[in-house]
Design an enzyme around this catalytic site. Structure first.
Site, PDB file in Angstrom:
ATOM      1  N   ALA A  36       0.858  -1.193   0.000  1.00 11.92           N
ATOM      2  CA  ALA A  36       0.000   0.000   0.000  1.00 11.92           C
ATOM      3  C   ALA A  36       0.895   1.245   0.000  1.00 11.92           C
ATOM      4  O   ALA A  36       0.761   2.145   0.831  1.00 11.92           O
ATOM      5  CB  ALA A  36      -0.955   0.003   1.195  1.00 11.92           C
ATOM      6  N   LEU A  37       1.797   1.262  -0.964  1.00  8.60           N
ATOM      7  CA  LEU A  37       2.869   2.255  -0.946  1.00  8.60           C
ATOM      8  C   LEU A  37       2.340   3.669  -1.208  1.00  8.60           C
ATOM      9  O   LEU A  37       1.461   3.873  -2.044  1.00  8.60           O
ATOM     10  CB  LEU A  37       3.918   1.896  -2.005  1.00  8.60           C
ATOM     11  CG  LEU A  37       4.527   0.503  -1.846  1.00  8.60           C
ATOM     12  CD1 LEU A  37       5.574   0.261  -2.932  1.00  8.60           C
ATOM     13  CD2 LEU A  37       5.137   0.295  -0.463  1.00  8.60           C
ATOM     14  N   GLY A  40       5.641   8.569   0.827  1.00 11.68           N
ATOM     15  CA  GLY A  40       6.697   8.404   1.826  1.00 11.68           C
ATOM     16  C   GLY A  40       7.562   7.191   1.511  1.00 11.68           C
ATOM     17  O   GLY A  40       8.797   7.263   1.507  1.00 11.68           O
ATOM     18  N   HIS A  41       6.900   6.055   1.206  1.00  7.99           N
ATOM     19  CA  HIS A  41       7.664   4.856   0.835  1.00  7.99           C
ATOM     20  C   HIS A  41       8.512   5.137  -0.404  1.00  7.99           C
ATOM     21  O   HIS A  41       9.651   4.685  -0.506  1.00  7.99           O
ATOM     22  CB  HIS A  41       6.709   3.708   0.456  1.00  7.99           C
ATOM     23  CG  HIS A  41       5.943   3.120   1.597  1.00  7.99           C
ATOM     24  ND1 HIS A  41       4.583   3.192   1.674  1.00  7.99           N
ATOM     25  CD2 HIS A  41       6.347   2.409   2.674  1.00  7.99           C
ATOM     26  CE1 HIS A  41       4.168   2.558   2.769  1.00  7.99           C
ATOM     27  NE2 HIS A  41       5.217   2.084   3.388  1.00  7.99           N
ATOM     28  N   SER A 195       1.032   7.812   5.746  1.00 11.05           N
ATOM     29  CA  SER A 195       0.898   6.463   6.293  1.00 11.05           C
ATOM     30  C   SER A 195      -0.080   5.704   5.402  1.00 11.05           C
ATOM     31  O   SER A 195      -1.026   6.300   4.866  1.00 11.05           O
ATOM     32  CB  SER A 195       0.316   6.553   7.714  1.00 11.05           C
ATOM     33  OG  SER A 195      -0.284   5.330   8.089  1.00 11.05           O
TER      34      SER A 195
END
Ligand code: PAF
EC number: 6.3.2.1
Length: 280
Positions: A36-37, A40-41, A195
């Site tokens: 569930a990128l 931020g990832h 998030s």
């Protein structure tokens, strides 16, 4: 940029890493995720790519780190979309095992325990969470270790400050041959820490969630005492404060707010639990 190779088995991943190392890859970077990128990832993936010859991202929703009644079943799973996003960042390998591949005998008999530092704050509200996260990451480190002479780096976001500290502690205590590289929090333009769980928030809830960042900023600027900051979060509609504390970032011991300390907050916004933090 080419598509990443997706490995779903431990043996397949080990083989793919061994081939790349034999072919001249001189360093390996790992970004462990549950998928569930979000942006931020992807920033961490970009850094993993830039700093290593071989960039690997793991995507695995780890049942061990979810407690009863938490969102394990409903946690967003979108591997195809994640792989497409990682392709744009030039990631070489994606490790996406299923639960039976990671835990062929069910819940492991031997696992990592997080000790006292894992049973406070997040660990107090989510018992067993850090034991589960450390156990899966320890397995990932063992599976992926590229061998002597090839630097191995693992990237963790600073948003999960307690997790980051425990990962560093595990590497020291268990002599994993990996260097942990922390990556700063990525925020929305309004300040919400990114998030995967933000996608559970309605637009109204996303607005209420901004109280976390605003309050941390005011606390960090010395405009609020800790007590006033707690009251401000608790007064926000649809927000239920779990904790707002300042800690020594080296060991998470509770301390009074002072320069260099770390303010940590956790709260439910509607049914969604969010965390954030900021250096004072
Ligand atoms: O931070 C996370 O997403 C998870 O805790 C991690 C590190 C990928 C382990 O499952």
């Amino acid at each position: 940029m080419g598509e990443p190779v997706v490995c779903t088995t431990v043996a397949g991943l080990r083989e793919a890493i061994a081939q790349r190392v034999a072919g001249g890859a001189e360093s390996l970077g790992l970004l462990p995720t549950m998928g569930a990128l979000h942006r931020g990832h992807l920033e961490i993936a970009r850094r993993t790519r830039a700093e290593n010859d071989l960039a690997v991202v793991s995507v695995f929703v780890n049942p061990l780190q979810f407690g009863p009644g938490e969102d394990y079943e409903s946690y967003p799973r979108q591997l195809e979309q994640d792989v497409a996003l990682l392709a744009r960042e030039g990631v070489d390998l994606v490790f996406a095992p299923d639960v039976r591949e990671m835990y062929p005998d069910g819940t492991p008999v031997v696992s990592v325990t997080s000790g006292a530092a894992g049973s406070i704050l997040e660990g107090a509200t989510r018992p067993g969470h850090f034991d589960g996260a450390l156990t899966v990451v320890s397995k990932l480190f063992t599976i992926m270790a590229p061998g002597p002479g090839v630097p191995f780096r693992a990237y963790f976001g600073e948003k999960d400050a307690q997790q980051l500290l425990l990962m560093q502690r595990m590497v020291r205590d268990l002599d994993h041959r990996v260097e942990i590289r922390p990556v700063p929090i990525v925020r929305s333009p309004e300040g919400l820490a990114l998030s995967s769980r933000n996608q559970y928030l309605s637009p109204e809830q996303a607005g209420h969630a901004l109280v976390l960042h605003r309050t941390l900023s005011a606390l960090a600027a010395g405009e609020l005492t800790l007590e006033q900051a707690r009251r401000r979060v608790a007064a926000e509609p649809d927000v239920r404060l779990d904790y707002l504390v300042t800690v020594d970032p080296a060991n998470l011991a509770l301390v009074e707010p002072a320069p260099g300390t770390l303010a940590l907050v956790a709260a439910w916004v509607g049914p969604t639990r969010l965390i954030d933090n900021m250096r004072i």
